[in-house]
Scaffold this motif. Structure first.
Motif, PDB file in Angstrom:
ATOM      1  N   UNK A 113      -6.364  12.346  -8.057  1.00  0.00           N
ATOM      2  CA  UNK A 113      -4.975  12.813  -7.960  1.00  0.00           C
ATOM      3  C   UNK A 113      -4.030  11.809  -7.304  1.00  0.00           C
ATOM      4  N   UNK A 114      -4.443  10.537  -7.204  1.00  0.00           N
ATOM      5  CA  UNK A 114      -3.565   9.521  -6.635  1.00  0.00           C
ATOM      6  C   UNK A 114      -3.578   8.293  -7.533  1.00  0.00           C
ATOM      7  N   UNK A 163      -7.129   0.237  -9.599  1.00  0.00           N
ATOM      8  CA  UNK A 163      -8.326   0.316 -10.432  1.00  0.00           C
ATOM      9  C   UNK A 163      -8.153   1.346 -11.541  1.00  0.00           C
ATOM     10  N   UNK A 164      -7.554   2.472 -11.201  1.00  0.00           N
ATOM     11  CA  UNK A 164      -7.346   3.504 -12.202  1.00  0.00           C
ATOM     12  C   UNK A 164      -6.435   3.048 -13.325  1.00  0.00           C
ATOM     13  N   UNK A 165      -5.339   2.379 -12.974  1.00  0.00           N
ATOM     14  CA  UNK A 165      -4.413   1.895 -14.003  1.00  0.00           C
ATOM     15  C   UNK A 165      -5.070   0.830 -14.871  1.00  0.00           C
ATOM     16  N   UNK A 166      -5.839  -0.064 -14.243  1.00  0.00           N
ATOM     17  CA  UNK A 166      -6.510  -1.114 -15.003  1.00  0.00           C
ATOM     18  C   UNK A 166      -7.588  -0.533 -15.915  1.00  0.00           C
ATOM     19  N   UNK A 167      -8.301   0.483 -15.433  1.00  0.00           N
ATOM     20  CA  UNK A 167      -9.343   1.119 -16.249  1.00  0.00           C
ATOM     21  C   UNK A 167      -8.739   1.803 -17.469  1.00  0.00           C
ATOM     22  N   UNK A 219       1.948  -5.368  -7.213  1.00  0.00           N
ATOM     23  CA  UNK A 219       2.777  -4.834  -6.141  1.00  0.00           C
ATOM     24  C   UNK A 219       2.151  -3.489  -5.777  1.00  0.00           C
ATOM     25  N   UNK A 220       1.576  -3.415  -4.576  1.00  0.00           N
ATOM     26  CA  UNK A 220       0.831  -2.214  -4.206  1.00  0.00           C
ATOM     27  C   UNK A 220       1.668  -1.080  -3.652  1.00  0.00           C
ATOM     28  N   UNK A 221       2.997  -1.211  -3.688  1.00  0.00           N
ATOM     29  CA  UNK A 221       3.872  -0.234  -3.040  1.00  0.00           C
ATOM     30  C   UNK A 221       3.614   1.194  -3.506  1.00  0.00           C
ATOM     31  N   UNK A 222       3.486   1.378  -4.803  1.00  0.00           N
ATOM     32  CA  UNK A 222       3.383   2.728  -5.342  1.00  0.00           C
ATOM     33  C   UNK A 222       1.965   3.224  -5.553  1.00  0.00           C
ATOM     34  N   UNK A 223       0.987   2.558  -4.942  1.00  0.00           N
ATOM     35  CA  UNK A 223      -0.407   2.895  -5.214  1.00  0.00           C
ATOM     36  C   UNK A 223      -1.168   3.238  -3.933  1.00  0.00           C
ATOM     37  N   UNK A 224      -2.199   4.059  -4.092  1.00  0.00           N
ATOM     38  CA  UNK A 224      -3.040   4.473  -2.971  1.00  0.00           C
ATOM     39  C   UNK A 224      -4.191   3.489  -2.768  1.00  0.00           C
ATOM     40  N   UNK A 225      -3.953   2.227  -3.082  1.00  0.00           N
ATOM     41  CA  UNK A 225      -4.966   1.199  -2.907  1.00  0.00           C
ATOM     42  C   UNK A 225      -5.639   0.831  -4.216  1.00  0.00           C
ATOM     43  N   UNK A 226      -6.667  -0.030  -4.103  1.00  0.00           N
ATOM     44  CA  UNK A 226      -7.405  -0.474  -5.287  1.00  0.00           C
ATOM     45  C   UNK A 226      -8.291   0.626  -5.849  1.00  0.00           C
ATOM     46  N   UNK A 227      -9.098   1.239  -5.018  1.00  0.00           N
ATOM     47  CA  UNK A 227     -10.186   2.097  -5.482  1.00  0.00           C
ATOM     48  C   UNK A 227      -9.680   3.421  -6.041  1.00  0.00           C
ATOM     49  N   UNK A 228     -10.290   3.847  -7.163  1.00  0.00           N
ATOM     50  CA  UNK A 228      -9.928   5.107  -7.803  1.00  0.00           C
ATOM     51  C   UNK A 228     -10.068   6.265  -6.822  1.00  0.00           C
TER      52      UNK A 228
END
Length: 248
Positions: free
Chosen positions: A23-24, A28-32, A11-20
């Motif tokens: 400060x957002x 990708x950041x969470x998965x890493x 669910x991409x609602x709370x994320x600034x997209x896939x790419x790291x």
């Protein structure tokens, strides 16, 4: 070293997209971070598509090279134990040597989801564009969508901010289906430009609300000018549905 293929939903609602991004929060950041906790490795992921802020995925494909000896089943279990609840690793499986989730993809399918009922949606409100201005004509939208199928220069459907060597893409299928107050625009192609699917959706809404006829789509493509197309539809309605790869 081995190569793995991960199928990830989010669910991409709370994320600034896939790419790291600095400060957002990003997918990708969470998965890493989760990968580092489970394997001790700092991964170099490839992804089938860099979804934008607020865009969702049912089957984002992620490739990774690893020295971990954990089985795919244990990796999946471990990652899901530490990931945020809005990101799920659905599958971990071996991949061919050198697998790259971006460059090895043959086709991707996106689904854009609209709600055109008189009352706002409730349970799927984060996953649809609520069209408040009345019922859309899905039959006319489907006829318009047929004009996008084939190999075309889609520069009129590309938002500024992307540097691509070519704007020619092949759309192999586009359908518009209705279930009650829900409209799904499903698009399959060999690649997509920046905001292309969201602009296709916004352009077909112009047809669906009666502002333009289905034949207008041909004019949009011929213009090769972003101002000739409809608006870019909101991010929350877009879902990366599936990605196809060459089978061994």
């Amino acid at each position: 070293m081995s190569f793995l293929k991960l199928t990830v939903a989010y669910d991409g609602t709370g994320y600034a997209g896939w790419q790291i991004q600095p400060a957002s929060p990003t997918i990708q950041g969470a998965l890493a971070q989760a990968w580092l906790r489970i394997t001790g490795e700092e991964p170099n992921f490839s992804a089938s598509g860099r979804t934008d802020a607020g865009v969702h995925a049912e089957a984002q494909i992620v490739g990774v090279e690893t020295q971990s000896t954990l089985s795919p089943w244990r990796l999946r279990k471990g990652l899901n134990a530490v990931l945020p609840e809005d990101i799920v690793v659905r599958l971990v499986e071996p991949a061919p040597t050198g697998f790259h989730a971006t460059y090895d993809a043959l086709r991707k399918t996106y689904r854009y989801q609209l709600h055109d009922g008189p009352a706002p949606p409730l349970f799927d409100r984060r996953y649809v564009w609520w069209w408040r201005a009345g019922r859309l004509d899905d039959l006319q939208m489907g006829q318009g969508g047929e004009r996008f199928v084939g190999r075309h220069d889609f520069v009129s459907l590309q938002s500024l901010g992307s540097d691509r060597s070519t704007t020619v893409r092949t759309i192999s299928n586009l359908s518009v289906t209705r279930t009650g107050d829900r409209l799904d625009i499903t698009v399959t192609g060999d690649g997509f430009l920046y905001n292309m699917v969201r602009t296709i959706a916004g352009t077909l809404v112009e047809v669906g609300r009666g502002s333009k006829p289905p034949e207008w789509i041909a004019e949009v493509l011929a213009a090769r000018d972003r101002s000739a197309a409809g608006p870019t539809a909101p991010a929350e309605g877009l879902v990366l549905a599936s990605v196809e790869y060459q089978t061994a």
